[in-house]
Design a protein around this motif. Sequence first.
Motif, PDB file in Angstrom:
ATOM      1  N   ARG A 175       0.860  -1.175   0.000  1.00 33.90           N
ATOM      2  CA  ARG A 175       0.000   0.000   0.000  1.00 33.90           C
ATOM      3  C   ARG A 175       0.901   1.231   0.000  1.00 33.90           C
ATOM      4  O   ARG A 175       2.020   1.199   0.489  1.00 33.90           O
ATOM      5  N   GLN A 176       0.363   2.314  -0.532  1.00 36.59           N
ATOM      6  CA  GLN A 176       1.129   3.551  -0.584  1.00 36.59           C
ATOM      7  C   GLN A 176       0.258   4.688  -0.065  1.00 36.59           C
ATOM      8  O   GLN A 176      -0.939   4.758  -0.373  1.00 36.59           O
ATOM      9  N   ALA A 177       0.846   5.564   0.727  1.00 39.67           N
ATOM     10  CA  ALA A 177       0.138   6.759   1.171  1.00 39.67           C
ATOM     11  C   ALA A 177       0.187   7.796   0.067  1.00 39.67           C
ATOM     12  O   ALA A 177       1.268   8.076  -0.477  1.00 39.67           O
ATOM     13  N   PRO A 178      -0.946   8.350  -0.329  1.00 41.09           N
ATOM     14  CA  PRO A 178      -0.942   9.294  -1.461  1.00 41.09           C
ATOM     15  C   PRO A 178      -0.146  10.574  -1.194  1.00 41.09           C
ATOM     16  O   PRO A 178       0.556  11.054  -2.087  1.00 41.09           O
ATOM     17  N   THR A 179      -0.239  11.117   0.025  1.00 44.66           N
ATOM     18  CA  THR A 179       0.350  12.427   0.300  1.00 44.66           C
ATOM     19  C   THR A 179       1.871  12.367   0.350  1.00 44.66           C
ATOM     20  O   THR A 179       2.448  11.449   0.923  1.00 44.66           O
ATOM     21  N   GLN A 180       2.501  13.352  -0.244  1.00 47.90           N
ATOM     22  CA  GLN A 180       3.957  13.443  -0.239  1.00 47.90           C
ATOM     23  C   GLN A 180       4.472  13.963   1.112  1.00 47.90           C
ATOM     24  O   GLN A 180       3.819  14.763   1.785  1.00 47.90           O
ATOM     25  N   ILE A 181       5.639  13.476   1.519  1.00 45.83           N
ATOM     26  CA  ILE A 181       6.381  14.053   2.641  1.00 45.83           C
ATOM     27  C   ILE A 181       7.559  14.818   2.054  1.00 45.83           C
ATOM     28  O   ILE A 181       8.371  14.258   1.334  1.00 45.83           O
ATOM     29  N   LYS A 182       7.638  16.104   2.373  1.00 45.14           N
ATOM     30  CA  LYS A 182       8.734  16.932   1.868  1.00 45.14           C
ATOM     31  C   LYS A 182       9.625  17.320   3.038  1.00 45.14           C
ATOM     32  O   LYS A 182       9.120  17.715   4.093  1.00 45.14           O
ATOM     33  N   THR A 183      10.921  17.205   2.870  1.00 41.31           N
ATOM     34  CA  THR A 183      11.843  17.583   3.939  1.00 41.31           C
ATOM     35  C   THR A 183      12.185  19.069   3.851  1.00 41.31           C
ATOM     36  O   THR A 183      11.984  19.709   2.818  1.00 41.31           O
TER      37      THR A 183
END
Length: 966
Positions: A701-709
């Motif tokens: 499964r993949q979470a749709p929302t991006q994590i940006k550093t």
Amino acid sequence: MFLVVVVLSLPGFIHSFQPLFSFDGNSTTHRDITQRAVLRKTAEVCRDIAASEGRDFSLTIDDSLTVARVQRACSSAGTSTSLVSTVMFRTSIANMYFSNAKVDVAFALSEEHHFDDETFQGGRDIITAGVSAVKASVKLESFIAGRWTLGRVCHTLQDFYSHSNWVELGNKAPYSALIRPDQPLENLAGPNTPTCRSCTGGNCADNLLPELLQQGLLTSGYFNIFSSSKPAGKCSHGGSFDKTSKQDPVGGISKDDTGSSHGSLHHKAADLAVNATMELLEDIRVATGDKNFLRLMGLSQSSVLCFVIDTTGSMSDDISEAKRVSFDIIDRKRGTEQEPSAYILVPFNDPGFGPLTMTTNADVFKDRINKLTASGGGDIPELCLSGLQLALTAAPPSSEIFVFTDAPAKDAHLKSTITALIESTKSVVTFMLTDVLASRRRRRSLQGTSPRSMSQSDAQLYRDLARASGGQSIEVTKSDLSLATSVIEDSSASAVVTVFQVVRNPGRPDNFTFTVDGSLRNMTAYITGAPSLTFNLTSSKGVSQSSSQSSGPLASFTTAGNLRRLSLNTDNQTGSWEISVASSSPYSVKVTGQSSVNFIYNLVEAHEGAHGDFSLKEGRPLSGGNASLLVSVTGSDTVKVTEVTLFDSSGPTEVNGSLQAVGSGNFLVTFSGVPAGDFAVRLRGEDSSSSSRSTQSGFQRQAPTQIKTSSISVTAQANNSNIEPGSTISIPFTVTTTSNGVVNNSATGSFTVRANNDRSYPSASPSTVTVAAGSGGKANATVTLTVPASATSGTDVTLTIEAENAAATDTNYAVLRFSVSSKVTDISRPVCQVVSSSTSCPSSSSLCASSQWKFVANLTDGINGTGIESVTVRQGNGTLNTSTVDGAGGENITVATYSASCCAQSVELAVVDRVGNVGTCGGQARESTTATPATTAAVSTTSTGGHTLGISYCLWISVAVSLLWK
């Protein structure tokens, strides 16, 4: 603020039930207590609803409940094979326990928030104000704000049982006066009453004074990290960080964990905290009603239907299509478990946007969207992002929001605010864009003015936001829009999960693999890109189909504008599939399906020390530093997680996490040295549940929302999360420059600051802050927020504080939620007085159905109360009627008349006033044991206000009516 940060970095600071994790493996945390109470109370409500509807409810209600079991049992169609999504329920519970845990950070030095220092009245005042705010939020359907407030209230309530001597006094039930502010706090140890003696040899089991226990006096431990001073003879909290515990009497009485001074009583304290939390939840349930209570808990099998719609002149066709698709979804799913849990509509144009419509009534939504008309337009750009901001703050987390427009955004300056809200809420935003110009240069009409169309650069803003959220930017002609809106119908299905998603910008040929597991149904792939894009699909069996085949062995697909929608045939083809895409232009690939198995995640950050723990991390993780996620698997109690990865969806970078199981399907995942970039969270594992088509099925499964550093840190903390109408609150914040995840003490520089709130309330903040030399790499400033006096209690407001570097290449943010809450002045529960009853109940149960009994009571909220808002039957299956009369003292009296069959000879009424104070009033008819002839009597009863009501009824003289007042 700086002092609190320093304190929290010191060892062993946490002095309550551990917030989130028990690393000794034997202690109960605030997370455990909150989740147990929520699951048990939710199950009880579902059981009662099922009983009232004549349905079976077979779930055993105890501390072994899981989210998946409660969700399935509460689903009227919850068979072992039906698809039930627990994402919203899991997320809502997580919101509550994260808010609970945050009290140890936000109010670390507040004795009232932890019932330290014998501050019983102050602690109860916090609970009273918080419960009032929760009820006001629910009344306005502000469930998100209600959950955050509820979590904070629960922390204070739960700490009472670990910090006071309530358990040591032998009490087996919660202290109900803590949630009933009209009751006195009794048997409190006075300020000069000694309560403890020193522990001997480190053994604190008997340090409470015998006379304190004999007199049943209530006390709590003193706690101070700076001073050892405390009143003479008083107990301390205890622990290495409590300086008062080193002063006579030494030691403490804490039951925070099994290693505390009174750790042998830890589990008794935790069990009482669970029961007390359930008692508080029951009070909220009665005040708000079963339906709204379940919505507050986040119990829903379906998502919301959320539209943000441009209403300017050229949007007639788009509005008509939005009406068509929404009406179709409503009409097909009304009355089923797939009916949307709520409907949200936000129109926008220029110069206006809103109002927000949020309702559970499909007909109200239909009426509002039906009234939308396309008019005006003026200078082309519209306030699209302002409308989207309203939707993002109103919709539940992880919602899918659809934006319809054909115009550029006039408020493009809100892009970073919208991105922050997307990341904070993890909501997916899909843009339905019509008539985007193929050329990068805007065409002009013969008159020299711009036609109403978007250039490629205009559309790029929407593409960027769609990518950040995991949504899509679908670009079609107005005539083809109806072909593209199938994605809205897809998203409204139950238990939709993202299996795989990737973006390539710039475009390049590439091969992508994804895993099809046995729990997945109705899989769909979406490929967006230029018309020249081609693809090839290969199944786990080695069968292939190319984009030249619109219908083949693996899929049938349709094309609308830049969207190809593939309906996959995955029957009996579990395993690894591949999509190969050939395109030099930017493109995206997304694969979804329906499955009960999914996951949620939250960024958390560690607090160092011997009793250190984690709390929710606001904003983006720091570039080059470590990152931690709390990952929760949903929909299955048999999942084995094998891998959690951060991967750059536009490049080859992957960072594998280190997994640690922390119970109840939760995993603490740590990543070392996360580089700069945009990352998606991917989870892989195995599931051996019976719902899978195979006995052992690998899944991803993949979470749709991006994590940006980010290399910027923004921290903000308000002293209060509730704001009174007409008042101003100050929120201090700190901007820090970091390097490799830690503060760069020698850094200097200026940062642009933006503070926005979704209610357009007046606020003030500096436009820039400067990290000066010698400042330790930090800059401090303050935002003020003013709530208008006209604001309704229960309104929520979301404040976003952003900091951007001078080069405009890096941004970070903090998102804070506040509840508008009027000062609590009415704490008295409604009063009940029996007027009369009449019965003709035979002694034989076989004859009960042919006889009726009646119960009549006068209900009032007093002359100074806010007035009775509702009267409902909590127990009994008869008929209730109410009417209103004026009392002699000027108060309103609600006359409740209840009649029922003699087969059900008891009734309990719930009486709620306008601010949510709850009273219960009950009566019971006892059966006649002798054949006494009926007698008619006139009963005259004086009500609370002195008003006399004369009522004549037929009574059996051997039947008694009891008044039950709780």
